[in-house]
Design a protein around this motif. Structure first.
Motif, PDB file in Angstrom:
ATOM      1  N   SER A 216     -16.713  -2.076 -21.497  1.00 30.44           N
ATOM      2  CA  SER A 216     -17.758  -1.965 -20.472  1.00 30.44           C
ATOM      3  C   SER A 216     -17.551  -2.989 -19.364  1.00 30.44           C
ATOM      4  CB  SER A 216     -19.151  -2.137 -21.098  1.00 30.44           C
ATOM      5  OG  SER A 216     -19.397  -1.141 -22.061  1.00 30.44           O
ATOM      6  N   THR A 217     -16.291  -3.304 -19.094  1.00 34.74           N
ATOM      7  CA  THR A 217     -15.944  -4.285 -18.062  1.00 34.74           C
ATOM      8  C   THR A 217     -15.595  -3.521 -16.794  1.00 34.74           C
ATOM      9  OG1 THR A 217     -15.150  -5.844 -19.732  1.00 34.74           O
ATOM     10  CG2 THR A 217     -14.400  -6.185 -17.467  1.00 34.74           C
ATOM     11  N   ARG A 218     -16.576  -3.405 -15.915  1.00 39.03           N
ATOM     12  CA  ARG A 218     -16.444  -2.521 -14.763  1.00 39.03           C
ATOM     13  C   ARG A 218     -15.928  -3.252 -13.527  1.00 39.03           C
ATOM     14  NH1 ARG A 218     -20.060  -0.039 -18.038  1.00 39.03           N
ATOM     15  NH2 ARG A 218     -20.218   2.240 -17.891  1.00 39.03           N
ATOM     16  N   ILE A 219     -15.173  -2.511 -12.738  1.00 39.45           N
ATOM     17  CA  ILE A 219     -14.710  -2.954 -11.428  1.00 39.45           C
ATOM     18  C   ILE A 219     -14.849  -1.765 -10.485  1.00 39.45           C
ATOM     19  CG2 ILE A 219     -13.131  -4.782 -12.179  1.00 39.45           C
ATOM     20  CD1 ILE A 219     -10.860  -2.761 -12.129  1.00 39.45           C
ATOM     21  N   PHE A 220     -14.972  -2.037  -9.190  1.00 39.80           N
ATOM     22  CA  PHE A 220     -15.075  -0.930  -8.239  1.00 39.80           C
ATOM     23  C   PHE A 220     -14.456  -1.326  -6.908  1.00 39.80           C
ATOM     24  CE2 PHE A 220     -18.910  -3.420  -7.544  1.00 39.80           C
ATOM     25  CZ  PHE A 220     -19.106  -3.388  -6.168  1.00 39.80           C
ATOM     26  N   LYS A 221     -14.058  -0.316  -6.162  1.00 37.09           N
ATOM     27  CA  LYS A 221     -13.448  -0.554  -4.853  1.00 37.09           C
ATOM     28  C   LYS A 221     -14.038   0.396  -3.832  1.00 37.09           C
ATOM     29  CE  LYS A 221      -9.266  -1.114  -2.219  1.00 37.09           C
ATOM     30  NZ  LYS A 221      -9.997  -0.540  -1.056  1.00 37.09           N
ATOM     31  N   ASP A 222     -14.661  -0.177  -2.825  1.00 35.25           N
ATOM     32  CA  ASP A 222     -15.203   0.607  -1.727  1.00 35.25           C
ATOM     33  C   ASP A 222     -14.117   0.823  -0.679  1.00 35.25           C
ATOM     34  OD1 ASP A 222     -16.971   2.004  -0.180  1.00 35.25           O
ATOM     35  OD2 ASP A 222     -18.346   0.331   0.181  1.00 35.25           O
ATOM     36  N   ARG A 223     -14.350   1.773   0.180  1.00 31.97           N
ATOM     37  CA  ARG A 223     -13.377   2.106   1.223  1.00 31.97           C
ATOM     38  C   ARG A 223     -13.184   0.924   2.177  1.00 31.97           C
ATOM     39  NH1 ARG A 223     -14.822   7.588   3.360  1.00 31.97           N
ATOM     40  NH2 ARG A 223     -13.821   8.129   1.367  1.00 31.97           N
ATOM     41  N   GLY A 224     -11.934   0.531   2.352  1.00 31.13           N
ATOM     42  CA  GLY A 224     -11.617  -0.536   3.281  1.00 31.13           C
ATOM     43  C   GLY A 224     -11.996  -1.920   2.804  1.00 31.13           C
ATOM     44  N   GLN A 225     -12.397  -2.056   1.537  1.00 31.16           N
ATOM     45  CA  GLN A 225     -12.807  -3.356   1.016  1.00 31.16           C
ATOM     46  C   GLN A 225     -11.959  -3.737  -0.198  1.00 31.16           C
ATOM     47  OE1 GLN A 225     -17.035  -3.884   0.504  1.00 31.16           O
ATOM     48  NE2 GLN A 225     -17.529  -2.577   2.255  1.00 31.16           N
ATOM     49  N   LYS A 226     -12.134  -4.979  -0.627  1.00 31.19           N
ATOM     50  CA  LYS A 226     -11.381  -5.476  -1.772  1.00 31.19           C
ATOM     51  C   LYS A 226     -12.058  -5.067  -3.079  1.00 31.19           C
ATOM     52  CE  LYS A 226      -9.796  -9.484   0.893  1.00 31.19           C
ATOM     53  NZ  LYS A 226      -9.821 -10.967   1.012  1.00 31.19           N
ATOM     54  N   LEU A 227     -11.336  -5.238  -4.161  1.00 33.06           N
ATOM     55  CA  LEU A 227     -11.837  -4.914  -5.491  1.00 33.06           C
ATOM     56  C   LEU A 227     -12.956  -5.878  -5.871  1.00 33.06           C
ATOM     57  CD1 LEU A 227     -10.934  -2.903  -7.796  1.00 33.06           C
ATOM     58  CD2 LEU A 227      -9.764  -4.870  -8.797  1.00 33.06           C
ATOM     59  N   LYS A 228     -14.046  -5.339  -6.408  1.00 27.16           N
ATOM     60  CA  LYS A 228     -15.172  -6.168  -6.829  1.00 27.16           C
ATOM     61  C   LYS A 228     -15.430  -6.014  -8.319  1.00 27.16           C
ATOM     62  CE  LYS A 228     -17.706  -6.408  -2.448  1.00 27.16           C
ATOM     63  NZ  LYS A 228     -19.021  -6.207  -1.793  1.00 27.16           N
ATOM     64  N   ALA A 229     -15.989  -7.056  -8.918  1.00 31.90           N
ATOM     65  CA  ALA A 229     -16.360  -7.032 -10.328  1.00 31.90           C
ATOM     66  C   ALA A 229     -17.777  -6.492 -10.475  1.00 31.90           C
ATOM     67  CB  ALA A 229     -16.270  -8.430 -10.923  1.00 31.90           C
ATOM     68  N   GLY A 230     -18.004  -5.697 -11.529  1.00 31.75           N
ATOM     69  CA  GLY A 230     -19.309  -5.114 -11.787  1.00 31.75           C
ATOM     70  C   GLY A 230     -19.253  -3.609 -11.645  1.00 31.75           C
ATOM     71  N   PRO A 231     -20.396  -2.947 -11.801  1.00 28.52           N
ATOM     72  CA  PRO A 231     -21.721  -3.458 -12.150  1.00 28.52           C
ATOM     73  C   PRO A 231     -21.785  -3.969 -13.601  1.00 28.52           C
ATOM     74  CG  PRO A 231     -21.873  -1.289 -11.104  1.00 28.52           C
ATOM     75  CD  PRO A 231     -20.439  -1.511 -11.463  1.00 28.52           C
TER      76      PRO A 231
END
Length: 619
Positions: A458-473
């Motif tokens: 359950s270790t989530r990461i996400f990447k929005d368009r044009g942005q860097k990789l973020k930790a969460g939710p």
């Protein structure tokens, strides 16, 4: 020829302006406002004419499709002319707009009028059906199916004596007319009161839900009024829907967690708001079972909110689940649950760009992606590379090969940068690929909690368009914060005030070593130490941490009593397969939680946020 057509178009505009008076409408009006200036007038008429002559390209064809038949033609031109001459005051397509303004509850009723709204009842209830459709007869079903010409004809009020889904359809001259209507009624033999919202799930006697497929059910939510909710009050939500067991180890708990969906008449998501949370059709019911404080997940989410991390919205509820063909009874009470938003890409949840099928090149292909490391439980599609395992692409789950290849390449570059010779270099190291602040805060929450499978599941990461990789939710902290004695590989885990959760057993990680590797970098250590110092001098001071735990636990005092009358486990060590803290009272469980949080924070104050040189697991 082109000049001649332009002259004709100019004359048309001038003529229309002299003949038709301007009709001003609200900015929300869509149909007929071809230039999107908030008015339906001669200019729109001229644009329609020009489009049909092939001289004008409309930016919004939907606004010109006035009869909603999927094309723009002479019929739409005629409708616009009639509107401007005030022969008609709305377009056929406006019916769809009006439908869109209806609430989900109104849509569920369709074109049927139920004398009694969907509700709970005792013993029996009489329901009459009618419709505003002229010369119609009503046919109905009580088994959940959509009525057909072969369904019973409604003649007299229906008397219901058990939980029932009534569905009805108007028919004119043997053909279905208008929209199908549905109302659900849940029979209960009790009328208990609660100070938390109530969720009732009744599967029409179909038995217990499984772990995969949704089991159809009548679902109701009763929100407190004047701090009190009862089973017989008018429900805030009364809808058709479905549910199934969710989770991994928790799916085997006696007090099971569930996925919950609200459905419309077609079986698609129906978006309802619960206790002020943004409306949606997908929800989770998390079941604090080994977590005898009942608040550990909520505590982690609140810590994340303080730091600005992505977290699911939630509210505490008390749940009844009726699986037999009898009325809801006290034995159907399931206890206190945490109703949360499902983690998904949506403007009201994880608000990042949605990747479309046509997004195959940069910049569009750069987001959004929602992923999770999920040891031994990751589901396809998987992101495979060198240096990690079990990385699941949660959304989009139907990503095209080009999109999977792009995000795989980005993750590989991120991994390589974290392990590079100069990892903190802003151009070639991890700062070029990850949002460092989000990873700092994510590690702080996980180290405060010491959840046994942090950084692995359950270790989530996400990447929005044009942005860097973020930790969460953030997700899944019910076994942290000293919930389970000695939980963690090799004897470490949530009950150890000292030590690091990010530091792997045997010097290696089973899924990903990013967090441990980041924590070995002096630059990252400085950032997390500074962030921790700032938090401790303000929102995470001892007094504020105690106040937060008090704020979360206070509303549950009555619900906790009912919960542990149902589940008599406070003084039971082995719960759900885990060795838990034992006490005589729920309040003592809160004391254990608070003591751990304060002592853990004190150890982190002196830790320097540096990995230990000795094995953290005690062997």
């Amino acid at each position: 020829m082109k000049r001649s057509r332009l002259l004709i178009l100019s004359l048309v505009i001038a003529l229309a302006a002299s003949v038709f008076s301007m009709t001003i409408v609200s900015a929300a009006t869509l149909y007929g406002d071809l230039n999107q200036d908030g008015a339906i007038d001669a200019i729109d008429f001229a644009l329609m004419k020009g489009h049909l002559l092939g001289n004008t390209e409309l930016s919004d064809l939907k606004a010109a499709d006035l009869d909603a038949d999927g094309s723009v033609n002479a019929l739409d031109y005629s409708l616009l002319k009639q509107y401007l001459l005030k022969v008609i005051d709305k377009f056929p397509a406006d019916k769809g707009t009006e439908e869109g303004k209806k609430t989900e509850a109104e849509k569920l009723l369709g074109d049927i009028i139920f004398s009694v709204p969907g509700s709970t009842f005792q013993n029996s209830i009489s329901v009459s059906l009618s419709t505003k459709i002229s010369n119609a007869e009503i046919r109905y079903t009580t088994d959940g199916s959509i009525p057909t010409i072969n369904s019973p004809v409604y003649k007299n009020p229906l008397t219901l004596t058990k939980t029932t889904q009534v569905r009805a359809q108007a028919f004119v001259n043997g053909a279905a007319s208008g929209k199908v209507g549905t109302a659900v009624y849940i029979c209960t033999s009790i009328n208990t009161t609660h100070d938390l919202p109530i969720v009732i799930i009744d599967s029409y006697g179909a038995g217990k839900a499984g772990k995969e497929d949704y089991l159809e059910a009548a679902i109701m939510v009763m929100e407190p009024k004047n701090n009190q909710a009862s089973l017989l009050q008018a429900p805030t939500i009364a809808t058709r829907g479905g549910y199934h067991i969710r989770g991994q180890s928790s799916s085997n708990f006696e007090k099971a967690p569930y996925r919950l969906e609200f459905w419309d008449n077609k079986g698609d998501d129906a978006k309802y708001s619960i206790m002020g949370l943004p409306a949606d059709g997908d929800w989770c019911l998390l079941s604090p079972y080994p977590d005898k404080s009942l608040i550990r997940n909520a505590l982690a989410y609140e810590l994340g909110n303080i730091m600005g991390l992505e977290t699911p919205g939630y509210t505490f509820v008390e749940v009844y689940i009726n699986t037999d063909n009898q009325p809801v009874s006290s034995s159907d009470y399931q206890g206190v649950y945490l109703l949360t938003e499902k983690i998904e890409i949506d403007k009201d949840r994880l608000n990042i760009a949605k990747l479309k099928k046509e997004d195959l090149t940069e910049p569009n292909i750069t987001g959004g992606y929602l992923m999770q490391f999920n040891m031994m439980a990751a589901e396809p599609p998987l992101i495979r590379g060198n240096g990690w395992s079990d990385l699941e692409l949660t959304e989009p789950d139907d990503a095209l090969p080009e999109q999977i290849a792009w995000i795989t390449n980005y993750i590989q570059k991120t991994h390589n940068a974290i392990h590079s010779a100069n990892p903190s270099d802003p151009n070639t190291g991890y700062p070029a690929y990850i949002d460092v602040d989000s990873f700092v805060d994510y590690i702080i929450v996980n180290e405060m909690a010491r959840q046994g499978d942090s950084y692995m599941r359950s270790t989530r990461i996400f990447k929005d368009r044009g942005q860097k990789l973020k930790a969460g939710p953030l997700w899944d902290f019910d076994l942290g914060f000293d919930c389970v004695a000695g939980f963690g590989w090799g004897g470490g885990g949530s009950s150890n005030v000292q030590g690091w959760q990010f530091q792997p057993m045997f010097g290696t990680n089973s899924t990903v070593d990013w967090y441990y590797t980041l924590m070995k970098d002096p630059s990252f250590q400085q950032k997390i130490a500074a962030r921790w110092s700032s938090l401790r001098s303000g929102p995470l001071s001892d007094n504020n941490l105690k106040a937060l735990i008090q704020r979360l636990s206070s509303p549950l005092s009555n619900g906790a009593k009912r919960n542990f009358q149902k589940w008599n486990i406070l003084n039971t060590s082995m719960v759900g397969g885990f060795g838990t803290q034992t006490t005589q009272t729920w309040e003592q469980q809160i004391d254990i939680l608070q003591r751990f949080v304060i002592n853990r924070a004190a150890w982190l104050d002196t830790s320097g946020w540096k990995p230990t040189t000795t094995n953290p697991w005690g062997f």
